[in-house]
Scaffold this motif. Structure first.
Motif, PDB file in Angstrom:
ATOM      1  N   TRP A 129       0.987  -1.089  -0.049  1.00 33.91           N
ATOM      2  CA  TRP A 129      -0.037   0.153   0.081  1.00 33.91           C
ATOM      3  C   TRP A 129       0.858   1.119   0.136  1.00 33.91           C
ATOM      4  O   TRP A 129       1.852   1.417   0.846  1.00 33.91           O
ATOM      5  CB  TRP A 129      -0.882   0.059   1.239  1.00 33.91           C
ATOM      6  N   GLU A 131       1.333   5.336  -0.038  1.00 34.34           N
ATOM      7  CA  GLU A 131       0.398   6.803   0.060  1.00 34.34           C
ATOM      8  C   GLU A 131       1.189   7.696  -0.869  1.00 34.34           C
ATOM      9  O   GLU A 131       2.536   7.961  -0.659  1.00 34.34           O
ATOM     10  CB  GLU A 131       0.527   7.139   1.500  1.00 34.34           C
ATOM     11  N   MET A 133       1.859  11.403  -2.246  1.00 35.20           N
ATOM     12  CA  MET A 133       1.500  12.699  -1.486  1.00 35.20           C
ATOM     13  C   MET A 133       2.267  13.663  -2.575  1.00 35.20           C
ATOM     14  O   MET A 133       3.387  13.911  -2.781  1.00 35.20           O
ATOM     15  CB  MET A 133       2.465  12.918  -0.224  1.00 35.20           C
ATOM     16  N   ALA A 155      -3.278  13.824  -1.463  1.00 32.97           N
ATOM     17  CA  ALA A 155      -2.930  12.707  -0.959  1.00 32.97           C
ATOM     18  C   ALA A 155      -3.685  11.742  -1.228  1.00 32.97           C
ATOM     19  O   ALA A 155      -4.853  11.755  -1.146  1.00 32.97           O
ATOM     20  CB  ALA A 155      -2.523  12.802   0.404  1.00 32.97           C
ATOM     21  N   TRP A 157      -4.282   6.851  -1.113  1.00 31.39           N
ATOM     22  CA  TRP A 157      -3.591   5.406  -1.271  1.00 31.39           C
ATOM     23  C   TRP A 157      -3.764   4.660  -2.404  1.00 31.39           C
ATOM     24  O   TRP A 157      -4.785   4.825  -2.981  1.00 31.39           O
ATOM     25  CB  TRP A 157      -3.875   4.838   0.048  1.00 31.39           C
ATOM     26  N   ASP A 188       4.106  -1.125   3.670  1.00 34.44           N
ATOM     27  CA  ASP A 188       3.674  -0.035   3.293  1.00 34.44           C
ATOM     28  C   ASP A 188       4.355   1.234   3.466  1.00 34.44           C
ATOM     29  O   ASP A 188       5.754   1.130   3.864  1.00 34.44           O
ATOM     30  CB  ASP A 188       2.302   0.538   4.632  1.00 34.44           C
ATOM     31  N   LYS A 190       5.478   5.524   1.746  1.00 38.58           N
ATOM     32  CA  LYS A 190       4.996   6.772   1.296  1.00 38.58           C
ATOM     33  C   LYS A 190       5.944   7.331   0.396  1.00 38.58           C
ATOM     34  O   LYS A 190       6.998   7.217   0.382  1.00 38.58           O
ATOM     35  CB  LYS A 190       4.918   8.035   2.436  1.00 38.58           C
TER      36      LYS A 190
END
Length: 412
Positions: A129, A131, A133, A155, A157, A188, A190
């Motif tokens: 997963w 994210e 941004m 942002a 997911w 996960d 970012k």
């Protein structure tokens, strides 16, 4: 007389024409009922195909039902079909929607939602997963060429399979942003996507007469019978090269440790020990390193109560290609022979043995920072080792040593 007839005809025809032009109050309800019947028929078809084990047909029916209208329960069932059919990387977003929004009022519904959760955990192990941004809201964002941000959020997911991916973001007044990243299965992460404003260059105004806007457009209708959205099994993705999927570039350090077996320590019997080393990876094709190792003979020399060991350091210059590497080695160490008190007068001898040689091996990257490697090397020494007891030569070892090692390494 003719004018009177025309007027009369208009008076007679007009009310019926007006009545036909007005929509029936039941038309909208009939249209909604037709949509609902089509949705239920496709959803039930998907259930029957899934129960019969025809996963491709079930996925197609569920996808067509979702194209009629969205339903979280059908989305969850489509996600389970994808997991069962070997496409788990496409299922997590569907299953997550079902976990949060599918009804769970009855025991059967709660049991099915539990199966959605279990399937999501299976699918999640095949990817990550992420994210995303974006520095500015309203940007159009694609992940591997697929639109992922219809709402223009800053942002959001999304789920991707493990490996290398590319994000592109475009927004009026900004340069296109391209970010490449590597997703690690089951983790996960970012990913920031910064947008940079266009540089405005001041130029003198030049009048350019407007040309006639003419264009010739050709329509081409071609393609498969079903789209990927309707038949997710129709297009198989090409596998990526695992040797470059998580490759890191640039100057970095590394540290390795592991067991080693050495042959030629006053005997051809194996000497077992350990090594530790480190160095610098100059680029993806060249590295330099230093290594220390020690190994002890597992049996006595010539089956006598005579021990032997080696200890020293090596400098290496290695070339790398994909999994494989080859190194030039420089060695400086000692070979120590010790006579025990069980049969001989206790004594020990140590000789410094400089030398040089080469190494070949393979390195496999497990994660972005952790690697496993195996290697074999050969060293030519300045002199051999001869073990003599009285007039008897127990061992006359030539000036060469062979080593085999396996270990783990960390890059930083």
């Amino acid at each position: 007389m003719r004018s009177v007839i025309v007027v009369s005809t208009l008076l007679l025809v007009s009310p019926s024409a007006w009545a036909q032009s007005l929509p029936s109050p039941d038309v909208e309800e009939d249209r909604e009922a037709e949509v609902e019947l089509r949705f239920k028929a496709l959803a039930q078809l998907g259930d029957r195909e899934r129960a019969a084990g025809r996963l491709r047909e079930a996925a197609r029916a569920y996808r067509q039902a979702l194209n009629v209208r969205h339903d979280s329960l059908v989305a969850g069932r489509l996600g389970m079909v994808l997991v069962e059919g070997g496409r788990p990387e496409d299922a997590p977003e569907l299953l997550l929607d079902a976990i949060h929004r599918a009804p769970a009022a009855t025991p059967a519904e709660r049991a099915e939602r539990k199966r959605f959760f279990e399937a999501h955990e299976v699918a999640r192990a095949h990817g990550s997963w992420v994210e995303v941004m974006v520095s500015h809201a309203g940007a159009r964002v694609t992940v591997d060429g697929i639109d992922r941000n219809d709402a223009g959020r800053s942002a959001f997911w999304t789920f991707v399979a493990g490996g290398e991916h590319e994000i592109r973001a475009t927004l009026d007044g900004f340069e296109e942003a391209v970010v490449k990243f590597t997703a690690v299965k089951g983790q996960d992460m970012k990913v920031p996507v910064p947008l940079t404003a266009h540089k405005v260059e001041e130029k003198p105004a030049v009048y350019v007469p407007e040309k006639d806007p003419t264009a010739t457009l050709s329509a081409v209708v071609a393609g498969p019978e079903f789209t990927k959205q309707e038949d997710p099994f129709a297009y198989e993705e090409q596998p990526k090269d695992p040797t470059t999927a998580t490759e890191r570039k640039g100057l970095r350090g590394f540290l390795g440790v592991g067991p080693v077996v050495v042959f030629g320590v006053a005997s051809w019997m194996p000497a077992v020990g350990a090594m530790i080393g480190g160095g610098l990876q100059v680029n993806q094709h060249l590295s330099i390193g230093l290594e220390a190792r020690g190994a002890w003979l597992t049996t006595g020399v010539a089956d006598e109560p005579i021990n032997a060991m080696t200890a020293g350091g090596m400098a290496s210059l290695c070339g790398h290609y994909k999994w494989f590497f080859g190194c030039a080695l420089g060695h400086l160490g000692v070979i120590r022979v010790e006579f025990t008190s069980r049969s001989y007068k206790p004594a020990s001898f140590a000789d410094v043995k400089p030398g040089a040689g080469g190494r070949i091996g393979a390195k496999i990257r497990v994660t972005e920072s952790f690697t496993i490697q195996a290697a074999a090397d050969v060293l030519g020494l300045s002199s051999g080792v001869q073990v003599v007891v009285g007039p008897t030569i127990l061992s006359d070892q030539p000036p060469v040593m062979f080593g085999v090692q396996i270990g783990g390494g960390w890059e930083f």
